[in-house]
Scaffold this motif. Structure first.
Motif, PDB file in Angstrom:
ATOM      1  N   ALA A 152       0.862  -1.193   0.000  1.00 45.08           N
ATOM      2  CA  ALA A 152       0.000   0.000   0.000  1.00 45.08           C
ATOM      3  C   ALA A 152       0.892   1.235   0.000  1.00 45.08           C
ATOM      4  O   ALA A 152       1.563   1.523   0.994  1.00 45.08           O
ATOM      5  CB  ALA A 152      -0.901  -0.010   1.228  1.00 45.08           C
ATOM      6  N   VAL A 153       0.919   1.939  -1.129  1.00 46.36           N
ATOM      7  CA  VAL A 153       1.765   3.131  -1.247  1.00 46.36           C
ATOM      8  C   VAL A 153       0.905   4.381  -1.104  1.00 46.36           C
ATOM      9  O   VAL A 153      -0.111   4.522  -1.790  1.00 46.36           O
ATOM     10  CB  VAL A 153       2.489   3.170  -2.614  1.00 46.36           C
ATOM     11  CG1 VAL A 153       3.367   4.418  -2.717  1.00 46.36           C
ATOM     12  CG2 VAL A 153       3.316   1.913  -2.819  1.00 46.36           C
ATOM     13  N   THR A 154       1.321   5.269  -0.213  1.00 50.58           N
ATOM     14  CA  THR A 154       0.724   6.607  -0.154  1.00 50.58           C
ATOM     15  C   THR A 154       1.783   7.563  -0.679  1.00 50.58           C
ATOM     16  O   THR A 154       2.872   7.638  -0.123  1.00 50.58           O
ATOM     17  CB  THR A 154       0.360   6.992   1.291  1.00 50.58           C
ATOM     18  OG1 THR A 154      -0.542   6.017   1.803  1.00 50.58           O
ATOM     19  CG2 THR A 154      -0.274   8.367   1.360  1.00 50.58           C
ATOM     20  N   ALA A 155       1.465   8.241  -1.781  1.00 54.98           N
ATOM     21  CA  ALA A 155       2.461   9.130  -2.380  1.00 54.98           C
ATOM     22  C   ALA A 155       1.955  10.568  -2.328  1.00 54.98           C
ATOM     23  O   ALA A 155       0.843  10.857  -2.773  1.00 54.98           O
ATOM     24  CB  ALA A 155       2.739   8.707  -3.822  1.00 54.98           C
ATOM     25  N   LEU A 156       2.765  11.452  -1.774  1.00 55.95           N
ATOM     26  CA  LEU A 156       2.359  12.844  -1.562  1.00 55.95           C
ATOM     27  C   LEU A 156       3.081  13.771  -2.535  1.00 55.95           C
ATOM     28  O   LEU A 156       4.297  13.664  -2.729  1.00 55.95           O
ATOM     29  CB  LEU A 156       2.690  13.269  -0.131  1.00 55.95           C
ATOM     30  CG  LEU A 156       2.100  12.389   0.987  1.00 55.95           C
ATOM     31  CD1 LEU A 156       2.605  12.865   2.352  1.00 55.95           C
ATOM     32  CD2 LEU A 156       0.580  12.398   0.943  1.00 55.95           C
ATOM     33  N   SER A 157       2.320  14.672  -3.131  1.00 49.86           N
ATOM     34  CA  SER A 157       2.913  15.646  -4.047  1.00 49.86           C
ATOM     35  C   SER A 157       3.440  16.839  -3.244  1.00 49.86           C
ATOM     36  O   SER A 157       3.209  16.950  -2.036  1.00 49.86           O
ATOM     37  CB  SER A 157       1.860  16.121  -5.042  1.00 49.86           C
ATOM     38  OG  SER A 157       0.884  16.859  -4.338  1.00 49.86           O
ATOM     39  N   ARG A 158       4.105  17.745  -3.923  1.00 49.26           N
ATOM     40  CA  ARG A 158       4.619  18.944  -3.260  1.00 49.26           C
ATOM     41  C   ARG A 158       3.478  19.759  -2.649  1.00 49.26           C
ATOM     42  O   ARG A 158       3.618  20.318  -1.550  1.00 49.26           O
ATOM     43  CB  ARG A 158       5.381  19.795  -4.285  1.00 49.26           C
ATOM     44  CG  ARG A 158       6.022  21.025  -3.673  1.00 49.26           C
ATOM     45  CD  ARG A 158       6.046  22.167  -4.648  1.00 49.26           C
ATOM     46  NE  ARG A 158       6.835  21.909  -5.835  1.00 49.26           N
ATOM     47  CZ  ARG A 158       7.934  22.581  -6.143  1.00 49.26           C
ATOM     48  NH1 ARG A 158       8.382  23.510  -5.342  1.00 49.26           N
ATOM     49  NH2 ARG A 158       8.557  22.335  -7.265  1.00 49.26           N
ATOM     50  N   VAL A 159       2.329  19.812  -3.334  1.00 44.54           N
ATOM     51  CA  VAL A 159       1.190  20.568  -2.819  1.00 44.54           C
ATOM     52  C   VAL A 159       0.692  19.959  -1.503  1.00 44.54           C
ATOM     53  O   VAL A 159       0.340  20.666  -0.559  1.00 44.54           O
ATOM     54  CB  VAL A 159       0.044  20.572  -3.862  1.00 44.54           C
ATOM     55  CG1 VAL A 159      -1.191  21.264  -3.322  1.00 44.54           C
ATOM     56  CG2 VAL A 159       0.504  21.229  -5.145  1.00 44.54           C
ATOM     57  N   GLU A 160       0.725  18.627  -1.414  1.00 43.99           N
ATOM     58  CA  GLU A 160       0.261  17.958  -0.193  1.00 43.99           C
ATOM     59  C   GLU A 160       1.299  18.012   0.924  1.00 43.99           C
ATOM     60  O   GLU A 160       0.944  18.010   2.101  1.00 43.99           O
ATOM     61  CB  GLU A 160      -0.072  16.498  -0.506  1.00 43.99           C
ATOM     62  CG  GLU A 160      -1.278  16.341  -1.424  1.00 43.99           C
ATOM     63  CD  GLU A 160      -1.343  14.965  -2.040  1.00 43.99           C
ATOM     64  OE1 GLU A 160      -2.355  14.283  -1.850  1.00 43.99           O
ATOM     65  OE2 GLU A 160      -0.374  14.572  -2.724  1.00 43.99           O
ATOM     66  N   ALA A 161       2.575  17.995   0.550  1.00 39.30           N
ATOM     67  CA  ALA A 161       3.632  17.984   1.571  1.00 39.30           C
ATOM     68  C   ALA A 161       4.879  18.662   1.016  1.00 39.30           C
ATOM     69  O   ALA A 161       5.685  18.028   0.334  1.00 39.30           O
ATOM     70  CB  ALA A 161       3.949  16.544   1.972  1.00 39.30           C
ATOM     71  N   ASP A 162       5.023  19.947   1.325  1.00 39.09           N
ATOM     72  CA  ASP A 162       6.206  20.688   0.895  1.00 39.09           C
ATOM     73  C   ASP A 162       7.360  20.336   1.835  1.00 39.09           C
ATOM     74  O   ASP A 162       7.307  20.620   3.031  1.00 39.09           O
ATOM     75  CB  ASP A 162       5.905  22.192   0.937  1.00 39.09           C
ATOM     76  CG  ASP A 162       7.060  23.012   0.375  1.00 39.09           C
ATOM     77  OD1 ASP A 162       8.192  22.496   0.315  1.00 39.09           O
ATOM     78  OD2 ASP A 162       6.822  24.172  -0.002  1.00 39.09           O
TER      79      ASP A 162
END
Ligand code: NAP
Length: 299
Positions: free
Chosen positions: A28-38
């Motif tokens: 189970a991968v949770t991948a965060l973008s820059r907008v979600e996690a700077d």
């Protein structure tokens, strides 16, 4: 057994996208973008680590504009040094191990052989210096870390040499390509598979911590890489490839200096994790399946 949980920073990048692609049965991968996690914001980073419990955290986010970094050192260091520091601190607090992706550009390229992990880094440019500072921040903050240095990353997703070549090949009859820098292209999907192996080792308690090199198998030059790209493209589309002209680094002036030798010795990760470098041409063919699908012959 509960699925392996992997938390990724840098969702929209080449490696981040490949890591997100590991999602499936048992993973189970949770991948965060820059907008979600700077990454440059310590509170945001800490909150993300707390909000998403994971067996392994992976930092695939970075400031990767190598030439622009010469003019934006503050930004490069904020993302590539301070970001990993904030991440390592948050991981230490939460008891999470971290894989941090780094680069061949921590070396100056003067060694005539592949670099191993014991070789002293000596970056030639701001990007390399900021990435080295990030490595030191991680290693100095968190015991349970893997720093994975790689090189010449490509994928069907994101910005990379393969896509640049294909674009320029449609615009110009001849391309001049640097032929005196040596390195190993590395498919982002192979990096994701290597990270998965580390995650499995974390799970079964056999993980080994520290710095490891991982790249594709055969060394080539940018010129050789371009030849491989256009051979694949020509075979698939039948469209003639542009003429390729080998040039020296001196004939291609860019803002940031690059190492002449980017080869990384990958034997250490083989011994620790049983991960062997693969033929990058297979990864190139897979990327070209997306970027340059074979023309179906009319019957
Ligand atoms: N590309 C190469 O040839 C190469 C070679 C050796 C090592 N590496 C290393 O491999 C790793 C992955 O590289 P890549 O090629 O996948 O990079 P990439 O395609 O340029 O992606 C970088 C990612 O980092 C994100 N990012 C940038 N600043 C951020 C911030 N402040 N907070 C959160 N995310 C941020 C970007 O988000 P946005 O899309 O929103 O900007 C993007 O998702 C990096 O550590 C890089 O140094 C790359």
């Amino acid at each position: 057994m509960a699925p392996m949980r992997i938390l990724v920073f840098g969702r929209s990048g080449q490696v981040g996208d490949a890591l997100a692609g590991l999602n499936g049965p048992g993973v189970a991968v949770t991948a965060l973008s820059r907008v979600e996690a700077d990454l440059a914001d310590p509170e945001v980073v800490a909150a993300a680590i707390e909000r998403h419990p994971a067996d392994l955290v992976v930092n695939a986010a970075a400031y990767t504009a190598v030439d622009r970094a010469e003019d934006e050192p503050g930004l490069a260091f904020a993302v590539n040094r301070d970001g990993p520091l904030f991440l390592a601190r948050a991981c230490a607090r939460a008891g999470r191990p971290l894989v941090h992706i780094s680069t061949d550009y921590v070396f100056d390229g003067s060694k005539p052989m592949p670099y191993d992990e014991a070789d002293a880094p000596c970056p030639l440019n701001v990007y390399g210096a900021s990435k080295l500072a990030g490595e030191m921040a991680v290693a100095g903050t968190l015991d349970r870390h893997v720093i994975l240095r790689t090189s010449w990353v490509f994928a069907s997703h994101g910005a990379n040499f393969v896509k640049t070549m294909l674009r320029l090949g449609t615009q110009r009859p001849e391309l001049a390509i640097v032929a005196d820098q040596v390195g190993c292209p590395t498919p982002a999907t192979d990096i994701a598979r290597a990270v998965l192996r580390v995650a499995m080792a974390v799970r079964d308690g056999s993980a080994r911590w520290g710095t490891f090199h991982f790249t594709g198998r055969e060394a080539t030059t940018w010129f050789g890489f371009a030849q491989a790209i256009f051979t694949e493209a020509e075979r698939r589309t039948g469209a003639p490839a542009p003429r390729l002209r080998p040039i020296s680094t001196a004939e291609y002036p860019v803002r940031a200096r690059r190492p002449a030798n980017s080869r990384l010795d990958c034997s250490h990760i083989g011994l620790a994790y049983g991960i062997a470098p693969a033929d990058w041409r297979a990864g190139l063919a897979a990327a070209m399946d997306v970027l340059c699908p074979e023309r179906v012959a009319a019957s």
